[in-house]
Design an enzyme around this catalytic site. Structure first.
Site, PDB file in Angstrom:
ATOM      1  N   LYS B  76       0.854  -1.182   0.000  1.00 43.34           N
ATOM      2  CA  LYS B  76       0.000   0.000   0.000  1.00 43.34           C
ATOM      3  C   LYS B  76       0.896   1.239   0.000  1.00 43.34           C
ATOM      4  O   LYS B  76       1.958   1.244   0.642  1.00 43.34           O
ATOM      5  CB  LYS B  76      -0.866  -0.027   1.265  1.00 43.34           C
ATOM      6  CG  LYS B  76      -1.828   1.138   1.409  1.00 43.34           C
ATOM      7  CD  LYS B  76      -2.657   0.966   2.695  1.00 43.34           C
ATOM      8  CE  LYS B  76      -3.671   2.074   2.858  1.00 43.34           C
ATOM      9  NZ  LYS B  76      -4.459   1.907   4.108  1.00 43.34           N
ATOM     10  N   SER B 151      -9.421   1.844   3.511  1.00 38.65           N
ATOM     11  CA  SER B 151      -8.611   2.587   2.589  1.00 38.65           C
ATOM     12  C   SER B 151      -7.633   1.745   1.779  1.00 38.65           C
ATOM     13  O   SER B 151      -7.124   2.208   0.752  1.00 38.65           O
ATOM     14  CB  SER B 151      -7.834   3.659   3.355  1.00 38.65           C
ATOM     15  OG  SER B 151      -6.904   3.058   4.229  1.00 38.65           O
ATOM     16  N   SER B 175      -9.272  -0.484   7.762  1.00 37.44           N
ATOM     17  CA  SER B 175      -8.772  -0.313   6.394  1.00 37.44           C
ATOM     18  C   SER B 175      -8.160  -1.540   5.731  1.00 37.44           C
ATOM     19  O   SER B 175      -7.914  -1.515   4.526  1.00 37.44           O
ATOM     20  CB  SER B 175      -7.762   0.831   6.333  1.00 37.44           C
ATOM     21  OG  SER B 175      -8.433   2.066   6.339  1.00 37.44           O
TER      22      SER B 175
END
Lengths: 95, 474
Positions: B76, B151, B175
């Protein structure tokens, strides 16, 4: 809790942000809606409850004071938007 | 082309000469190209990954390979990877290149993982749908009109769409678990402080954890075993020894399990999710476990407390983006103050600005006690109540999300509607306990449903073993 546009402008200044009229209107609207929702917490009795500040159970974790992992001067400067050979450059702010 | 579902499968095939790290990496690279429309990767390290794959193949041949040899992994865009771009999917970090490896990343590399690229996410990990990225939406592979969750949306779709075997994401309020649920895969948020946060872009420091996204429990256990543990660069990380999770993944005990009554009774939770959760409960009872409902009267305060505290911490953490040391600087500056203001106003996206504003407000003189201190007190109550329930039960089961993946654009006009997507995941972050989302079937439209399992702090060993057991039974 209701906040007015003057408060929004003050908070924006503290956060070093600025909003055009339309953006300010949107923030003003969202702010009051979200704060109303946050005000729910007032229904919880928290008399004699200590605020929870630290989530890690670790206390004073120390290591030997040995110099390592230092970022080289030129490495630290390498991603700056404006710099000279030694320093970050910013607009002049002293008369 | 064969799709691999675990590192063990890959290792077996490498052992038989049926594949190699190089072939595998080539396959993932070609999948990434073929599925570019999903908008998962912000950057792909094609040549580097192939070269690294050759090196790992040589190590395997020499019998000197690390534990992650054969694992192709994505990161990420919030994790520091030396000499690689990093920008939290934000314009404000345009051009930033990381000068060091975060501890978790270094440990992956040391065990011979192959890092294939960095993945799209909500800007600075703030969002539940991946619609807040400066680089556009990530699409859910199952239905391209729907969000992947957030996210860590890119990281979840990468695993879902077979663009890599596993991803590292971050979990501040759900997330990794919420996108894992929306994508039909496994998402693990460990205990707060279990993994060093050194090299993780800070959002809300008393909540942030690195999270693990995989197709199965074994791979999650292996990754946790490798990246968890003490670290000289993070004085808040737990000093507790890290168990060899992968060695103890069988579960034979009779457990006492609690489920949140409201989560299978409330109209606010979609019908199929309630039914599928109930089915798991029935299976567990049939298998001889004790399963009982519990109530959590503080449920409605979880989200407001979370948003007060996280926005406060975010406003402080994101003050570092000032246009001086790195990243974007506005061209429209007259003096120092306008440089800060223009840079930040042009560089940050809408949701990030909204959260910085809220956080600045709740920390400002006159409002601090009414909001910030109050929320810290409520957090203590939530944590203590959660711990009390966990003193009675070995595990808590609850749906990961109230709905399955929603349509792109469906919740963007109302921030409060979007915040509700995190209703069931935030409790674990407020309390610091570990939680995992595992796949639990699909709804009538074929959209994946997630089941969340939570346990006591540092109970990852039991959590992983039990999750694997549940996956085998349902």
């Amino acid at each position: 809790m209701k906040v007015d546009k003057e408060t929004i402008r003050k908070i924006a200044h503290l956060a070093r942000l600025e909003f055009e009229e339309k953006g300010e209107e949107a923030i003003y609207h969202d702010f009051n809606k979200i704060l109303d929702w946050m005000d729910k917490l007032n229904k919880v009795n928290t008399d004699n409850v200590e605020p929870l500040i630290h989530m890690s159970a670790e206390v004073n974790v120390l290591r030997e004071d040995v110099v390592n992992n230092s970022l080289k001067h030129e490495e630290a400067l390498s991603v700056a938007p404006k710099k000279d050979s030694d320093y970050f450059r910013v607009p002049k702010f002293l008369g | 082309m064969k799709t691999y579902n675990s590192l063990n499968e890959i290792k077996l095939d490498i052992g038989k000469g049926l594949t190699s790290c190089k072939k595998l990496t080539g396959q993932y690279l070609s999948n990434i190209k073929q599925k570019a429309h999903l908008n998962v990767f912000l950057e792909v390290y094609e040549q580097e990954a192939l070269k690294r794959a050759e090196e790992v193949d040589a190590k395997i041949a020499a019998g000197k390979a690390g534990k992650l040899a054969g694992m192709v992994i994505g990161l990420k865009d919030v994790l520091c990877h030396k000499d690689h771009g990093l920008q939290g999917s934000s314009k404000i970090l345009d051009g930033f290149v990381s000068k060091f490896n975060g501890t978790a990343i270094q440990r992956l590399i040391d065990e011979d993982a192959i890092i294939i690229g960095r993945q799209n996410c909500d800007e600075f990990a703030m969002g539940s749908s991946n619609e807040n990225s400066a680089f556009g939406n990530v699409l859910n592979e199952i239905d391209n009109t729907r969000v992947p969750g957030g996210s860590s949306g890119g990281s979840a779709v990468a695993v879902q769409a077979d663009l890599c075997l596993a991803s590292l994401g971050s979990d501040t309020g759900g997330s990794v678990r919420q996108p894992a649920a929306f994508c039909g895969i496994v998402g693990l948020k460990p205990t707060y402080s279990r993994i060093s946060r050194y090299g993780l872009i800070a959002y809300a420091s008393s909540f942030d954890t690195i999270g693990i996204i995989t197709k199965n429990v074994d791979d999650a256990a292996l990754l946790l075993e490798i990246i968890a543990g003490k670290d000289d660069y993070d004085s808040t990380v737990s000093q507790q020894p890290v168990p060899a999770y992968t060695k103890n993944l069988s579960f034979s005990k009779k457990a006492k399990i609690g489920y949140l009554k409201e989560s299978i009774e409330s109209e606010g939770v979609s019908k199929t999710i309630r039914e599928n959760t109930k089915k798991v409960i029935d299976v567990l009872i049939k298998e001889g476990h004790t399963v009982e409902p519990f109530e959590f009267p503080l449920l409605e305060y979880i989200l407001p407390a979370y948003y007060i505290l996280t926005t406060a911490e975010a406003s402080s953490n994101l003050s570092r983006y000032d246009g001086v040391k790195y990243g974007y600087r506005s061209k429209n500056t007259k003096d120092l103050e306008t440089m800060y203001k223009k840079t930040r106003s042009e560089g940050f996206g809408k949701e990030v600005k909204r959260r910085i504003m809220l956080g600045t407000f709740v920390l400002s003189a006159g409002f601090y006690d009414a909001y910030y201190t109050k929320a810290q007190k409520v957090r203590r109550l939530i944590k203590e109540e959660t711990e009390k329930i966990l003193s009675e039960y070995d595990f808590l089961v609850i749906p990961t999300t109230p709905t399955t993946a929603f349509k792109i654009g469906e919740n963007t006009s109302d921030p409060l509607a979007m915040y509700l997507a995190d209703l069931f995941t935030v409790q674990a972050n407020l309390s610091g306990i570990p939680a995992i989302s595992i796949p639990n079937g699909k709804d009538a439209q074929g959209l994946p449903i997630g089941l969340q399992i939570m346990t006591k702090a540092f109970g990852e060993q039991d959590l992983l073993a039990f999750s694997k057991y549940v996956l085998e039974k349902i």
